[in-house]
Design an enzyme around this catalytic site. Structure first.
Site, PDB file in Angstrom:
ATOM      1  CG  HIS A   1       6.507-144.575   6.700  1.00 18.09           C
ATOM      2  ND1 HIS A   1       7.624-144.095   6.257  1.00 18.09           N
ATOM      3  CD2 HIS A   1       6.171-144.203   8.023  1.00 18.09           C
ATOM      4  CE1 HIS A   1       7.792-142.998   6.993  1.00 18.09           C
ATOM      5  NE2 HIS A   1       7.028-143.079   8.017  1.00 18.09           N
TER       6      HIS A   1
ATOM      7  CG  ASP B   1       7.135-144.141   2.189  1.00 19.04           C
ATOM      8  OD1 ASP B   1       6.970-144.770   3.308  1.00 19.04           O
ATOM      9  OD2 ASP B   1       6.550-143.242   1.733  1.00 19.04           O
TER      10      ASP B   1
ATOM     11  CG  ASP C   1       9.719-140.012   9.305  1.00 15.53           C
ATOM     12  OD1 ASP C   1       9.026-141.246   9.421  1.00 15.53           O
ATOM     13  OD2 ASP C   1       9.536-139.145   8.666  1.00 15.53           O
TER      14      ASP C   1
ATOM     15  CD  GLU D   1       3.748-141.333   6.839  1.00 16.15           C
ATOM     16  OE1 GLU D   1       2.969-140.466   7.566  1.00 16.15           O
ATOM     17  OE2 GLU D   1       4.829-140.993   6.198  1.00 16.15           O
ATOM     18  CD  GLU D   2       7.863-139.603   5.301  1.00 19.52           C
ATOM     19  OE1 GLU D   2       6.932-138.644   5.048  1.00 19.52           O
ATOM     20  OE2 GLU D   2       8.194-139.942   6.187  1.00 19.52           O
TER      21      GLU D   2
ATOM     22  CG  ASP E   1       6.088-142.665  11.708  1.00 15.72           C
ATOM     23  OD1 ASP E   1       7.311-142.645  11.382  1.00 15.72           O
ATOM     24  OD2 ASP E   1       5.186-142.614  10.406  1.00 15.72           O
TER      25      ASP E   1
ATOM     26  CG  HIS F   1      10.180-135.225   6.857  1.00 18.15           C
ATOM     27  ND1 HIS F   1       8.955-134.667   6.413  1.00 18.15           N
ATOM     28  CD2 HIS F   1      10.109-136.346   6.980  1.00 18.15           C
ATOM     29  CE1 HIS F   1       8.300-135.605   6.625  1.00 18.15           C
ATOM     30  NE2 HIS F   1       8.843-136.801   6.904  1.00 18.15           N
TER      31      HIS F   1
HETATM   32  N1  BES Z   1       6.272-139.911  11.163  1.00 16.54           N
HETATM   33  C1  BES Z   1       5.799-138.746  10.428  1.00 16.54           C
HETATM   34  C2  BES Z   1       4.710-138.122  11.213  1.00 16.54           C
HETATM   35  C3  BES Z   1       4.793-137.319  12.369  1.00 16.54           C
HETATM   36  C4  BES Z   1       5.999-136.284  12.378  1.00 16.54           C
HETATM   37  C5  BES Z   1       4.329-137.634  13.437  1.00 16.54           C
HETATM   38  C6  BES Z   1       5.968-135.844  13.468  1.00 16.54           C
HETATM   39  C7  BES Z   1       4.762-137.072  14.540  1.00 16.54           C
HETATM   40  C8  BES Z   1       5.657-135.815  14.544  1.00 16.54           C
HETATM   41  C9  BES Z   1       5.333-139.045   8.970  1.00 16.54           C
HETATM   42  O1  BES Z   1       6.395-139.789   8.265  1.00 16.54           O
HETATM   43  C10 BES Z   1       5.399-137.742   8.259  1.00 16.54           C
HETATM   44  O2  BES Z   1       6.175-137.216   7.899  1.00 16.54           O
HETATM   45  N2  BES Z   1       4.095-137.614   7.619  1.00 16.54           N
HETATM   46  C11 BES Z   1       3.681-136.542   6.826  1.00 16.54           C
HETATM   47  C12 BES Z   1       2.432-136.977   6.135  1.00 16.54           C
HETATM   48  C13 BES Z   1       2.217-136.274   4.868  1.00 16.54           C
HETATM   49  C14 BES Z   1       3.057-136.358   3.808  1.00 16.54           C
HETATM   50  C15 BES Z   1       0.960-136.415   4.394  1.00 16.54           C
HETATM   51  C16 BES Z   1       3.725-135.056   7.575  1.00 16.54           C
HETATM   52  O3  BES Z   1       3.262-135.112   8.641  1.00 16.54           O
HETATM   53  O4  BES Z   1       4.243-134.331   6.875  1.00 16.54           O
HETATM   54 MN    MN Z   2       6.986-141.481   9.611  1.00 19.80          MN
HETATM   55 MN    MN Z   3       8.037-138.549   7.567  1.00 18.61          MN
END
Ligand code: BES
Ligand code: MN
Ligand code: MN
Length: 454
Positions: free
Chosen positions: A86, A88, A119, A153-154, A180, A427
């Site tokens: 992603h 974004d 990320d 994705e975010e 990711d 984040h």
């Molecule tokens: N890259 C992350 C997912 C992730 C975080 C995988 C930590 C493994 C460890 C992804 O960009 C993310 O932040 N996903 C969100 C999804 C949500 C917005 C639906 C999350 O996990 O909060």
């Molecule tokens: Mn991510």
């Molecule tokens: Mn993320």
């Protein structure tokens, strides 16, 4: 020149390009950044054309556009890899806590600091550079490759499922590759086989029709803030178990083997606790901290707001109170099912002296991926060669909403080979990406594609 020499030789240019990519404020949740998100997608399209990929397109969705590319010239006897990532990024607040502006990438201590560095822009970019190196040094790619890089994705990949359904044939592949997720630790590669899902809810409690003097009215009505606290405190018991009826029904318990593997992972819970400066760790009884983080479901308040929050005292009964509550889910919980159970339970236990409304904000389903198969094997060999260490198999606590879709619609196994680090502030302020892992990641990614082609 070998691809490995090419990667070393062009490293400085890659850093310049990465800086450009990271400078675009592609914050998907902010309407005022919609044109930046699009610019970022267009930047990627131009870049993918420049490295010589055969077909590169920007695909419209009702939201932010999807970057799609194909280079399927390796022949029908070679496997097809779908790379997903992603472009974004998350919002930057609280901006005052950033050492450098989030969209002015800064290089310090062998790391690049910028929103999206780990990320996921840095990790997406290392694959693009691996493909460039392979193409430039051998004139061809060892596998057929498709790239799907989304801009939502975010915000829960809201338009991606229908896109994949509509383009099912075009996206057909043997393996999906995603970078990711984090490494297990510095110098410790890992292959992630489980991601949690998410169910993000909001509770609104309405009391009287206006804020009231707490002296004149206090004691005569239910305070919505008190009512909200009562509801929240009833969602979990003192052992950290979630009390929503049926919440655990579909949870696949951690197997004896998995728990033995968890126990073997290097983990210092004392250091973990001290690093967070909490007096004591707390989690579901009967499970370890590592299991709490990634192998078990959760329920947490993410935000709580009501009444007077300024400095000093104001004697007031708030008219309303709200909470944002997220639940991280594990296989095979279903986000819609959990949302229904949560809503019913909250309405059930809510005091009848207030009005309660429950809203489902968004969600994602959890996933467990295959730990064997050609893709996992190719990735494992690649990591071993790049890092000089056998990768661990790990689960992660975060979510990537689309992963389950690759499984159910494309029927292709996903390989989660990440190069971030747990503490790179994804984040949060001062997000960064280790340049050592950027380099090793480019090598490992190249090796992965080469291994897949063998
Ligand atoms: N890259 C992350 C997912 C992730 C975080 C995988 C930590 C493994 C460890 C992804 O960009 C993310 O932040 N996903 C969100 C999804 C949500 C917005 C639906 C999350 O996990 O909060
Ligand atoms: Mn991510
Ligand atoms: Mn993320």
């Amino acid at each position: 020149m070998t691809y490995s020499e090419y990667l070393d030789h062009h490293h400085d240019r890659f850093i310049t390009e990465l800086t450009e990519f990271l400078s675009i404020p592609s914050i998907s949740t902010a309407p005022e950044h919609a044109s930046d998100v699009r610019n970022c997608g267009e930047w990627l399209v131009n870049h993918l054309k420049k490295i010589g990929l055969h077909t590169v397109e920007l695909h419209e969705t009702p939201g932010h556009p999807i970057v799609y590319a194909e280079h399927c010239l390796a022949g029908p006897d070679k496997p097809t890899v779908l790379f997903y990532g992603h472009y974004d990024v998350q919002p930057v607040d609280p901006i005052e806590l950033w050492t450098n502006p989030p969209f002015e990438p800064t290089f310090r201590d062998g790391k690049v600091f910028a929103r999206g560095a780990t990320d996921d822009k840095g990790q997406v970019f290392l694959h693009i550079k691996a493909l460039e190196a392979l193409l430039a040094t051998s004139g061809a790619l060892p596998v057929n490759i498709k790239l799907l890089i989304e801009g939502e994705e975010e915000i829960g990949s809201i338009n991606l499922t229908s896109y994949i359904e509509k383009n099912k044939e075009r996206l057909a592949c043997d393996t999906v590759m995603v970078s990711d997720t984090p490494l297990y630790g510095p110098g410790l590669p890992s292959l992630c086989y489980g991601l949690r899902g998410l169910c993000y809810m909001e509770i609104h409690v309405q009391g009287p029709n206006r804020d009231l003097h707490s002296g004149s009215y206090g004691g005569s009505i239910m305070n919505p803030a008190n009512a909200l606290c009562e509801i929240i405190s009833n969602l979990k018991d003192e052992h950290g178990k979630i009390t929503i009826p049926g919440f655990y029904d579909d949870v696949v318990d951690l197997s004896v083997e998995e728990r033995a593997e968890y126990a073997k992972l290097p983990f210092d819970s004392k250091a973990f606790q001290q690093g967070l400066n909490v007096p004591l760790l707390f989690g579901e009884q009967g499970y370890t901290t590592l299991e709490h983080i990634s192998g078990r479901p959760t329920l947490d308040v993410n935000g709580l707001y009501s009444g007077f929050t300024g400095i000093g005292a104001k004697t007031v009964l708030p008219a309303k109170a709200s909470a944002k509550v997220s639940m991280r889910l594990v296989a095979n919980q279903d986000t819609d099912d959990i949302a229904t159970k949560f809503t019913n339970h909250v309405l059930d236990i809510a005091p009848t002296s207030v009005q309660v409304e429950v809203v489902n904000l968004h969600g994602a389903n959890p996933v467990l991926v295959e730990r064997s198969g050609k893709g996992m094997h190719a990735a494992s060999k690649a990591l071993k060669e790049a890092y000089g260490k056998e990768p661990y198999f790990t689960r992660e606590g975060g979510s990537i909403p689309v992963c389950i879709i690759f499984d159910t619609i494309l029927k292709a196994p996903t390989v989660l080979m990440g190069f971030g680090l747990q503490d790179e502030n994804a984040h949060s302020p001062d997000e960064h990406f280790d340049l050592e892992n950027f380099s090793l990641g480019m090598k490992a990614a190249s090796l992965f594609y080469v291994n897949m082609g063998e």
